[in-house]
Design a protein around this motif. Structure first.
Motif, mmCIF file in Angstrom:
data_model
loop_
_atom_site.group_PDB
_atom_site.id
_atom_site.type_symbol
_atom_site.label_atom_id
_atom_site.label_comp_id
_atom_site.label_asym_id
_atom_site.label_seq_id
_atom_site.Cartn_x
_atom_site.Cartn_y
_atom_site.Cartn_z
ATOM 1 N N MET A 1 -89.232 55.697 33.824
ATOM 2 C CA MET A 1 -89.466 55.107 35.144
ATOM 3 C C MET A 1 -90.705 55.734 35.771
ATOM 4 N N GLU A 2 -91.641 54.901 36.208
ATOM 5 C CA GLU A 2 -92.845 55.403 36.858
ATOM 6 C C GLU A 2 -92.567 55.631 38.338
ATOM 7 N N LEU A 3 -92.968 56.805 38.843
ATOM 8 C CA LEU A 3 -92.751 57.157 40.239
ATOM 9 C C LEU A 3 -94.039 57.681 40.856
ATOM 10 N N TRP A 4 -94.139 57.523 42.192
ATOM 11 C CA TRP A 4 -95.296 58.006 42.932
ATOM 12 C C TRP A 4 -94.829 58.787 44.152
ATOM 13 N N HIS A 5 -95.594 59.817 44.474
ATOM 14 C CA HIS A 5 -95.275 60.662 45.629
ATOM 15 C C HIS A 5 -96.526 60.875 46.467
ATOM 16 N N GLY A 6 -96.484 60.403 47.726
ATOM 17 C CA GLY A 6 -97.612 60.602 48.621
ATOM 18 C C GLY A 6 -97.556 61.965 49.276
ATOM 19 N N SER A 7 -98.690 62.668 49.265
ATOM 20 C CA SER A 7 -98.704 64.048 49.745
ATOM 21 C C SER A 7 -100.115 64.426 50.182
ATOM 22 N N PRO A 8 -100.259 65.470 51.020
ATOM 23 C CA PRO A 8 -101.598 65.954 51.342
ATOM 24 C C PRO A 8 -102.268 66.655 50.170
ATOM 25 N N GLU A 9 -101.502 66.981 49.135
ATOM 26 C CA GLU A 9 -102.036 67.780 48.033
ATOM 27 C C GLU A 9 -101.496 67.321 46.688
ATOM 28 N N ILE A 10 -102.087 67.851 45.633
ATOM 29 C CA ILE A 10 -101.615 67.572 44.280
ATOM 30 C C ILE A 10 -100.343 68.377 44.032
ATOM 31 N N VAL A 11 -99.312 67.700 43.539
ATOM 32 C CA VAL A 11 -98.034 68.350 43.252
ATOM 33 C C VAL A 11 -97.738 68.176 41.766
ATOM 34 N N ARG A 12 -98.180 69.138 40.983
ATOM 35 C CA ARG A 12 -97.992 69.030 39.530
ATOM 36 C C ARG A 12 -96.562 69.345 39.104
ATOM 37 N N LYS A 13 -95.924 70.274 39.809
ATOM 38 C CA LYS A 13 -94.567 70.698 39.434
ATOM 39 C C LYS A 13 -93.693 70.783 40.684
ATOM 40 N N PRO A 14 -92.993 69.704 40.999
ATOM 41 C CA PRO A 14 -92.097 69.740 42.165
ATOM 42 C C PRO A 14 -91.019 70.814 41.994
ATOM 43 N N VAL A 15 -90.722 71.519 43.067
ATOM 44 C CA VAL A 15 -89.739 72.600 43.038
ATOM 45 C C VAL A 15 -88.614 72.262 44.010
ATOM 46 N N ARG A 16 -87.408 72.235 43.505
ATOM 47 C CA ARG A 16 -86.273 71.841 44.333
ATOM 48 C C ARG A 16 -86.068 72.799 45.501
ATOM 49 N N ALA A 17 -86.276 74.069 45.291
ATOM 50 C CA ALA A 17 -86.033 75.066 46.336
ATOM 51 C C ALA A 17 -86.931 74.867 47.555
ATOM 52 N N LEU A 18 -88.062 74.161 47.372
ATOM 53 C CA LEU A 18 -88.992 73.959 48.476
ATOM 54 C C LEU A 18 -88.738 72.657 49.235
ATOM 55 N N CYS A 19 -87.740 71.877 48.812
ATOM 56 C CA CYS A 19 -87.457 70.593 49.447
ATOM 57 C C CYS A 19 -86.778 70.796 50.800
ATOM 58 N N ARG A 20 -87.216 70.041 51.774
ATOM 59 C CA ARG A 20 -86.644 70.149 53.116
ATOM 60 C C ARG A 20 -85.235 69.549 53.144
ATOM 61 N N PRO A 21 -84.309 70.144 53.924
ATOM 62 C CA PRO A 21 -82.912 69.702 53.899
ATOM 63 C C PRO A 21 -82.631 68.428 54.672
ATOM 64 N N TYR A 22 -83.383 68.141 55.747
ATOM 65 C CA TYR A 22 -83.002 67.052 56.642
ATOM 66 C C TYR A 22 -83.808 65.786 56.394
ATOM 67 N N ASN A 23 -83.776 65.308 55.168
ATOM 68 C CA ASN A 23 -84.371 64.024 54.838
ATOM 69 C C ASN A 23 -83.260 62.988 54.684
ATOM 70 N N ASP A 24 -83.638 61.764 54.361
ATOM 71 C CA ASP A 24 -82.669 60.667 54.324
ATOM 72 C C ASP A 24 -81.427 60.982 53.496
ATOM 73 N N TYR A 25 -81.633 61.512 52.311
ATOM 74 C CA TYR A 25 -80.519 61.782 51.407
ATOM 75 C C TYR A 25 -80.353 63.279 51.147
ATOM 76 N N GLY A 26 -80.824 64.091 52.066
ATOM 77 C CA GLY A 26 -80.708 65.533 51.897
ATOM 78 C C GLY A 26 -81.886 66.107 51.133
ATOM 79 N N PRO A 27 -81.776 67.364 50.689
ATOM 80 C CA PRO A 27 -82.891 68.008 49.984
ATOM 81 C C PRO A 27 -83.138 67.391 48.615
ATOM 82 N N GLY A 28 -84.386 67.095 48.354
ATOM 83 C CA GLY A 28 -84.761 66.502 47.074
ATOM 84 C C GLY A 28 -86.233 66.144 47.108
#
Length: 223
Positions: A1-28
C-alpha cells in the motif's frame, strides 16, 4: 500500500514514541493514500512549504480496522474520535451523548496495527460538536463527512506496522501551489457545515434519540 505523510521535514524513519497522543485515533503515524492531500497537509501556513514523504506498507498479516467500510457506521468513527480527541461539552444532552457513544459504539484499538478512516481537522470537528449538541442527525453527519473533499487517512499504530513501513522518497511542496488548495478544501468543509446546519432532518435520528431509545450498533437506522 502506498502512503504519503505531509510534514515540515523529511521523515525517513517514523518513531512511535514521538507520536502525539491526542490525534483522531490516538498516538500513531498518520498518512494518506493520496499524494495531493499530503502536499496540502505539508503547507499549514502561507509562505511555508513542506515535504510530502512517500512510504510503502505491506498489509499482509496485519490487523486493519477500516472505519469507512460498510461494517461500521459513522457512529463508530465518532466514538473512536471522541475517545481520543479532547471534547468540551456544554449541555447535559452532549455530556450524556458523549458517554453513550463511547460505551455503545467505541472500539478497542489495542488489537489493530493499522486504522483507516475519515480525517477530522478543525473544520470537520464542527460536525462532531453539532451532532453532540443535537443539531445534526446521524444521516446529516454521514452525508457531511463525504462533503468538502475531506479525504481518508491511514494511521500506523502497531509495532508490526511500523516495522513494515518503508520510506520510498519525498517531494518538496510549494506553499504557493498547495496552501490555496488547503484553504479551498477548508472553505468547502465550512460551507457544507453551514448548509447541513441550516436544515432539519425531521425523520432522522439525533443524539437525544440514540440515548433515549438506547439504539444499538445493529440498528438498521444508523446505516
Amino acid at each position: 500500500m502506498e502512503l504519503w505523510h505531509g510534514s515540515p521535514e523529511i521523515v525517513r524513519k517514523p518513531v512511535r514514541a514521538l507520536c502525539r497522543p491526542y490525534n483522531d485515533y490516538g498516538p500513531g503515524f498518520y498518512c494518506t493514500p493520496y499524494q495531493d492531500l499530503a502536499c496540502e497537509w505539508a503547507c499549514p501556513q502561507r509562505g511555508r512549504g513542506g515535504i510530502a514523504n512517500q512510504y510503502e506498507l505491506d498489509l499482509e498479516g496485519l490487523n486493519v480496522l477500516d472505519l469507512e467500510s460498510g461494517e461500521h457506521s459513522v457512529l463508530h468513527w465518532l466514538a473512536v474520535l471522541v475517545s481520543n480527541r479532547p471534547v468540551q461539552v456544554s449541555s447535559p444532552i452532549a455530556r450524556d451523548g458523549l458517554e453513550y457513544l463511547r460505551a455503545g459504539f467505541g472500539i478497542d484499538l489495542g488489537p489493530y496495527d493499522v486504522v483507516k478512516g475519515y480525517r477530522a481537522d478543525d473544520s470537520y470537528f464542527s460536525f462532531v460538536r453539532a451532532f453532540l449538541n443535537n443539531t445534526l442527525s446521524v444521516g446529516q453527519v454521514t452525508a457531511a463527512m463525504r462533503l468538502g473533499g475531506l479525504g481518508s487517512q491511514v494511521m500506523v499504530r502497531g509495532d508490526r506496522a511500523f516495522d513494515r513501513l518503508r520510506f520510498r522518497g519525498y517531494t518538496v511542496v510549494s506553499s504557493r501551489d498547495y496552501y490555496p488548495l488547503r484553504m479551498r478544501r477548508d472553505a468547502s468543509a465550512r460551507r457544507a457545515f453551514r448548509e447541513e446546519c441550516s436544515t432539519v432532518d425531521y425523520d432522522g435520528l439525533y443524539i437525544r434519540d440514540l440515548v433515549r431509545e438506547r439504539v444499538r450498533e445493529d440498528d438498521p437506522r444508523i446505516r
